[in-house]
Design a protein around this motif. Sequence first.
Motif, PDB file in Angstrom:
ATOM      1  N   VAL A 127       0.874  -1.185   0.000  1.00  0.00           N
ATOM      2  CA  VAL A 127       0.000   0.000   0.000  1.00  0.00           C
ATOM      3  C   VAL A 127       0.907   1.230   0.000  1.00  0.00           C
ATOM      4  O   VAL A 127       1.827   1.318   0.820  1.00  0.00           O
ATOM      5  CB  VAL A 127      -0.916  -0.011   1.251  1.00  0.00           C
ATOM      6  N   VAL A 128       0.681   2.141  -0.910  1.00  0.00           N
ATOM      7  CA  VAL A 128       1.546   3.336  -0.974  1.00  0.00           C
ATOM      8  C   VAL A 128       0.814   4.597  -0.507  1.00  0.00           C
ATOM      9  O   VAL A 128       1.449   5.573  -0.104  1.00  0.00           O
ATOM     10  CB  VAL A 128       2.110   3.557  -2.406  1.00  0.00           C
ATOM     11  N   ASP A 129      -0.512   4.585  -0.566  1.00  0.00           N
ATOM     12  CA  ASP A 129      -1.255   5.768  -0.121  1.00  0.00           C
ATOM     13  C   ASP A 129      -1.372   5.782   1.399  1.00  0.00           C
ATOM     14  O   ASP A 129      -1.319   4.724   2.043  1.00  0.00           O
ATOM     15  CB  ASP A 129      -2.670   5.758  -0.709  1.00  0.00           C
ATOM     16  N   THR A 130      -1.566   6.963   1.935  1.00  0.00           N
ATOM     17  CA  THR A 130      -1.878   7.071   3.362  1.00  0.00           C
ATOM     18  C   THR A 130      -3.281   6.514   3.586  1.00  0.00           C
ATOM     19  O   THR A 130      -4.186   6.770   2.790  1.00  0.00           O
ATOM     20  CB  THR A 130      -1.807   8.551   3.796  1.00  0.00           C
ATOM     21  N   LEU A 131      -3.431   5.757   4.654  1.00  0.00           N
ATOM     22  CA  LEU A 131      -4.736   5.152   4.949  1.00  0.00           C
ATOM     23  C   LEU A 131      -5.329   5.813   6.180  1.00  0.00           C
ATOM     24  O   LEU A 131      -4.651   5.948   7.207  1.00  0.00           O
ATOM     25  CB  LEU A 131      -4.571   3.652   5.230  1.00  0.00           C
ATOM     26  N   GLY A 136     -10.634  10.274  11.292  1.00  0.00           N
ATOM     27  CA  GLY A 136      -9.361  10.978  11.383  1.00  0.00           C
ATOM     28  C   GLY A 136      -8.194  10.092  11.774  1.00  0.00           C
ATOM     29  O   GLY A 136      -7.030  10.497  11.673  1.00  0.00           O
ATOM     30  N   GLU A 137      -8.478   8.906  12.214  1.00  0.00           N
ATOM     31  CA  GLU A 137      -7.392   8.018  12.674  1.00  0.00           C
ATOM     32  C   GLU A 137      -6.632   7.445  11.476  1.00  0.00           C
ATOM     33  O   GLU A 137      -7.224   6.853  10.576  1.00  0.00           O
ATOM     34  CB  GLU A 137      -8.025   6.870  13.489  1.00  0.00           C
ATOM     35  N   THR A 138      -5.312   7.666  11.482  1.00  0.00           N
ATOM     36  CA  THR A 138      -4.479   7.160  10.382  1.00  0.00           C
ATOM     37  C   THR A 138      -4.007   5.746  10.700  1.00  0.00           C
ATOM     38  O   THR A 138      -3.595   5.465  11.823  1.00  0.00           O
ATOM     39  CB  THR A 138      -3.268   8.096  10.187  1.00  0.00           C
ATOM     40  N   VAL A 139      -4.086   4.885   9.710  1.00  0.00           N
ATOM     41  CA  VAL A 139      -3.667   3.485   9.895  1.00  0.00           C
ATOM     42  C   VAL A 139      -2.237   3.348   9.373  1.00  0.00           C
ATOM     43  O   VAL A 139      -1.979   3.691   8.226  1.00  0.00           O
ATOM     44  CB  VAL A 139      -4.589   2.538   9.083  1.00  0.00           C
ATOM     45  N   LEU A 144       1.083  -3.122   5.363  1.00  0.00           N
ATOM     46  CA  LEU A 144      -0.157  -3.409   4.622  1.00  0.00           C
ATOM     47  C   LEU A 144       0.108  -3.656   3.149  1.00  0.00           C
ATOM     48  O   LEU A 144       0.975  -3.032   2.534  1.00  0.00           O
ATOM     49  CB  LEU A 144      -1.146  -2.253   4.781  1.00  0.00           C
ATOM     50  N   GLN A 145      -0.650  -4.584   2.610  1.00  0.00           N
ATOM     51  CA  GLN A 145      -0.506  -4.981   1.205  1.00  0.00           C
ATOM     52  C   GLN A 145      -1.871  -4.986   0.535  1.00  0.00           C
ATOM     53  O   GLN A 145      -2.876  -5.286   1.181  1.00  0.00           O
ATOM     54  CB  GLN A 145       0.038  -6.426   1.121  1.00  0.00           C
ATOM     55  N   HIS A 146      -1.889  -4.680  -0.759  1.00  0.00           N
ATOM     56  CA  HIS A 146      -3.080  -4.960  -1.567  1.00  0.00           C
ATOM     57  C   HIS A 146      -2.944  -6.408  -2.023  1.00  0.00           C
ATOM     58  O   HIS A 146      -1.922  -6.769  -2.610  1.00  0.00           O
ATOM     59  CB  HIS A 146      -3.117  -4.085  -2.829  1.00  0.00           C
ATOM     60  N   ILE A 147      -3.951  -7.205  -1.757  1.00  0.00           N
ATOM     61  CA  ILE A 147      -3.886  -8.621  -2.143  1.00  0.00           C
ATOM     62  C   ILE A 147      -4.435  -8.764  -3.556  1.00  0.00           C
ATOM     63  O   ILE A 147      -5.508  -8.253  -3.878  1.00  0.00           O
ATOM     64  CB  ILE A 147      -4.709  -9.486  -1.160  1.00  0.00           C
TER      65      ILE A 147
END
Length: 368
Positions: A127-131, A136-139, A144-147
Amino acid sequence: MHKPVIAILLAGGTGQRFGHETPKQYMPLGGKMIIDHALNALQSNPRIDEVIIVIAQGQTIPYPHFKHVIGGKTRRESVYNALQAITLKDASVLIHDSARPFLYQDSLDRLIDAHAGQHAASLSIPVVDTLRHHNGETVPRDNLQHIQTPQIFDLHTLKKAHETVTENVTDDAALMHAHGCDVLYIQGDQRNFKITTESDYRMAQQIIGADIRVGNGYDVHAIDTHKSYVTLCGITFDNNFGLTGHSDADVGLHALTDAIYGACGAGDIGRHFPPSDMQWKDADSAQFLTHAIQTANQMGGRLNHVDITLICEAPKLKPHYDAMKQRLAQLIQLDVSRIGLKATTSEQLGFTGRGEGIAAQATATVVF
Ligand code: CTP
Ligand code: MG
């Protein structure tokens, strides 16, 4: 001993998020269907021994020479039904979404290598984007990976996982985790994305690039000295001769109409409007042109540019260029900047040079 690799290609979904009547895997992409690209990738890999295609109940079978299985209500059920159709005791099962048309052979090979007959493995990309949650809570995205698919498993273990795990999951690697098995995650490819929404589909079309086809057309009509008007490129004006023909003898529109049919591989004007048919007597050639454009549109094509050359010693056409272009623009629904219109004499040589007839040639560009 070589363990056979059986690929399951999933096409049992209805594409609710995509929202078209046609399930997304059957939408056109680069002159084929989306599923064709996925199937082609699987078929091209010599390490895959068989492909089983899962389709939804009631769908027509797209490839009669492949084994087909009817899917279930969920992706999981669809996979389960396909597993039941495998009679081999020992095999590796590779599962791929038909909605992923850009599966490259290097990814496929990396996955099969990692599996080596036993380990469960899946393609994934970081995952390259901010999640962030909407609250408002950032993960943290570090782990994390896109499967992605394909994913590959030992047949026996995957069947067991399907039979024992009750949790709701959207992929088979999740089932394996729930079953207590490890899954190796192998570097996937961003281009191997799943077409889920309309904008994914547009992105896929951009990757494939436009399918541009160019057709040419040519026509001749003899001069009729008893007529006092002539029709060329959709406009009629006074002239000391006309042209003979079954229809209005608009040589320019006929060449253009044939060019459009040519770009679509759709025959020619004589096939669609036979001169032997009395209903086309004195017909306005604009309707032939409209039919050719409709044919292109029905095939998923869009006329993009036309270029017409009229070949005659007379009449002088320059004074009529603007009116002809305006009329053409109206007929073919293109801006005048996409319409080429030229005339040339043939230096008094040949039948056009002797004033026995007018010839026209045209090209048409159709983008699919
Ligand atoms: N699939 C399937 N059987 C189902 C549901 C999904 O074989 N009952 C397949 C789809 O055809 C697709 C893949 O699983 O190739 C991934 O699923 P998804 O992207 O969710 O496709 P759809 O279920 O068709 O789409 P949606 O969830 O938007 O309805
Ligand atoms: Mg789905």
